[in-house]
Enzyme design. Structure first.
Site, short mmCIF file in Angstrom:
data_model
loop_
_atom_site.label_atom_id
_atom_site.label_comp_id
_atom_site.label_asym_id
_atom_site.label_seq_id
_atom_site.Cartn_x
_atom_site.Cartn_y
_atom_site.Cartn_z
N LEU A 37 83.06 -30.50 -42.75
CA LEU A 37 83.01 -30.62 -41.28
C LEU A 37 83.49 -32.00 -40.84
CD1 LEU A 37 79.45 -29.14 -40.59
CD2 LEU A 37 81.66 -28.03 -40.17
N ASP A 79 80.05 -29.30 -47.62
CA ASP A 79 79.42 -30.60 -47.33
C ASP A 79 78.17 -30.86 -48.19
OD1 ASP A 79 80.95 -31.80 -45.10
OD2 ASP A 79 80.46 -29.94 -44.07
N GLU A 84 71.54 -36.06 -48.48
CA GLU A 84 70.49 -36.64 -47.64
C GLU A 84 70.31 -35.87 -46.33
OE1 GLU A 84 68.99 -41.12 -46.55
OE2 GLU A 84 70.76 -40.33 -45.58
N ASP A 85 71.19 -34.93 -46.04
CA ASP A 85 71.00 -34.18 -44.79
C ASP A 85 70.01 -33.01 -44.92
OD1 ASP A 85 72.56 -35.82 -43.18
OD2 ASP A 85 74.39 -34.91 -43.93
N ARG A 104 75.88 -25.53 -42.98
CA ARG A 104 75.08 -26.32 -43.92
C ARG A 104 73.65 -25.79 -44.06
NH1 ARG A 104 75.85 -32.60 -43.94
NH2 ARG A 104 75.07 -32.07 -46.02
N ARG A 149 72.78 -32.62 -34.31
CA ARG A 149 72.23 -31.93 -35.48
C ARG A 149 70.70 -31.88 -35.48
NH1 ARG A 149 76.18 -32.11 -39.64
NH2 ARG A 149 78.19 -31.90 -38.58
N HIS A 180 75.25 -38.92 -36.63
CA HIS A 180 73.84 -39.09 -37.00
C HIS A 180 73.38 -40.49 -36.62
CE1 HIS A 180 74.63 -35.96 -40.34
NE2 HIS A 180 73.69 -35.44 -39.58
N ILE A 261 85.71 -37.05 -43.42
CA ILE A 261 84.80 -35.95 -43.04
C ILE A 261 83.47 -36.54 -42.56
CG2 ILE A 261 85.83 -34.01 -44.26
CD1 ILE A 261 84.02 -34.63 -46.64
N CYS A 267 74.32 -40.99 -46.96
CA CYS A 267 74.14 -39.54 -47.05
C CYS A 267 74.43 -38.94 -48.42
CB CYS A 267 74.99 -38.85 -45.99
SG CYS A 267 76.73 -39.21 -46.14
C1 CIR Z 1 78.93 -33.20 -41.82
O1 CIR Z 1 79.54 -33.24 -40.74
O2 CIR Z 1 77.83 -32.68 -41.90
C2 CIR Z 1 79.55 -33.82 -43.04
N1 CIR Z 1 80.96 -33.64 -42.99
C3 CIR Z 1 79.22 -35.28 -43.14
C4 CIR Z 1 77.75 -35.51 -43.25
C5 CIR Z 1 77.43 -36.95 -43.38
N2 CIR Z 1 76.02 -37.11 -43.42
C6 CIR Z 1 75.40 -38.18 -42.95
O3 CIR Z 1 76.01 -39.09 -42.43
N3 CIR Z 1 74.08 -38.18 -43.06
#
Ligand code: CIR
Length: 275
Positions: A37, A79, A84-85, A104, A149, A180, A261, A267
Site C-alpha cells: 500500500l 505489507d 508492528e502494525d 492487512r 488506520r 501513522h 510504500i 514498523c
Molecule cells: C501500509 O501502508 O500499511 C504499508 N505500506 C506501510 C506500513 C508502515 N507501517 C508503519 O509505519 N507503522
C-alpha cells in the site's frame, strides 16, 4: 561531545525500561511487497531492494543487542513485513491489533500463533481499528494517534488493553496527511522526542524536549532508539548530524525502497525486553 542520554533510566509506568530490548520479531519481505500500500505513487520498490534493506535492518538490531526471530514471508499479504502494525509487544504481554487497512486485516491472525507461544498474556483488540504504527510508548503514557488506520473505537479499546498490561493510554490526533503517528515522531530517550515541525505544532509533545527534523528530512522522524543506539534512515544526513552532535550514537540504515510504500524503521519489528 556529551554522553548519549541513557536508555536505562527510561521507564514505563510499570517501572521497566522503555528503550531496552533483548528480543525482537521481524518477518521476511514477500515478493508481493512490490504491491504494498502507498498513499502516492513514487514508483515501485524492487523485491531485491526491499530484501537488502530488511537484511541491513535485522543486522542493525542484532548489533544493538536484540535477539531476532525471523518469521517466514507471507505472499498473500504484501505489507506483512511491517509487523508492528498488527501487534504490539511489551515485557508484560502482547496485544493483537485490528489493522485499519482491509488488505492487512488478516495479518493479525498470521502473527497470533507465535505471540501466543512467546507471551503468557496475549490480549486482542475486541472492536474498532488500530495499527501499531499509531502507538508511541513514552515514559508518561502510551500515545495512540487517531489516523486513517486507527479510529476512536479502536483507540478506546486499546486503552483498556494497555491498562491490563499496566500502561496508561492517551488518545491524540495524527495530522491528516500522515499515515501513522510514528511516521512523524520517535522517542529518543525519556525526555526527548524527534518529530516533524507539523506534529510539534500540535502541542502533543509539550513538556518533552522536541528535536525537529531538518527541512526536507521529515521522513527521518521515524527513527528507532534501540538500547544504546538510534537507527536513522541513511538518506537523512542532516538529521544524523544533528542527533550525533547531541551525543546520540547513530546507525544509518537504508530506507529508500521501503519509503516508496510509506514505511520506516519502527514498523519492521516488534521489540520487547524479556526477563
Ligand atoms: C501500509 O501502508 O500499511 C504499508 N505500506 C506501510 C506500513 C508502515 N507501517 C508503519 O509505519 N507503522
Amino acid at each position: 561531545m556529551s554522553e548519549p542520554p541513557s536508555a536505562i533510566t527510561c521507564r514505563s509506568t510499570s517501572g521497566r525500561s522503555l528503550l531496552r530490548f533483548n528480543r525482537g520479531i521481524v518477518r521476511s519481505p514477500a515478493r508481493s511487497v512490490v504491491d504494498g500500500l502507498r498513499a502516492s505513487d513514487r514508483g515501485n520498490p524492487t523485491y531485491e531492494g526491499v530484501k537488502a534493506e530488511h537484511d541491513a535492518y535485522v543486522a542493525a538490531l542484532k548489533a544493538a543487542g536484540v535477539a531476532i526471530m525471523i518469521l517466514p514471508a507471507l505472499e498473500a499479504f504484501p505489507d506483512s513485513m511491517f509487523v508492528e502494525d498488527p501487534a504490539l509487544t511489551f515485557s508484560e504481554g502482547a496485544i493483537l491489533f485490528r489493522p485499519g487497512a482491509q488488505s492487512r486485516s488478516g495479518e493479525a491472525g498470521e502473527i497470533a500463533p507465535i505471540l501466543r507461544q512467546l507471551f503468557g498474556k496475549l490480549l486482542e483488540l475486541p472492536c474498532g481499528f488500530a495499527d501499531g504504527g499509531d502507538v508511541l510508548v513514552t515514559p508518561r503514557n502510551v500515545m495512540i494517534g487517531l489516523s486513517g488506520r486507527t479510529d476512536r473505537v479502536g483507540a478506546e479499546a486499546l486503552i483498556i488493553c494497555l491498562a491490563e498490561l499496566g500502561h496508561e493510554g492517551l488518545i491524540v490526533e495524527t495530522p491528516d496527511d500522515v499515515l501513522h503517528l510514528k511516521t512523524a515522531c520517535s522517542l529518543l530517550d525519556e525526555t526527548t522526542v524527534l518529530c516533524t515541525p507539523q506534529l510539534a505544532g500540535t502541542g502533543i509533545f509539550d513538556g518533552f524536549r522536541t528535536l525537529i527534523t531538518p527541512d526536507g528530512e521529515e521522513a527521518a522522524a521515524n527513527a528507532l532508539r534501540v538500547n544504546d543506539v538510534v537507527l536513522v534512515g541513511s538518506d537523512f544526513a542532516k538529521t544524523a548530524q544533528m542527533l550525533g552532535g547531541l551525543g546520540y550514537q547513530i546507525i544509518p540504515v537504508p530506507t529508500s525502497q521501503i519509503s516508496k510504500i510509506d514505511a520506516g524503521l519502527s514498523c519492521m519489528s516488534l521489540r520487547w525486553q524479556a526477563n
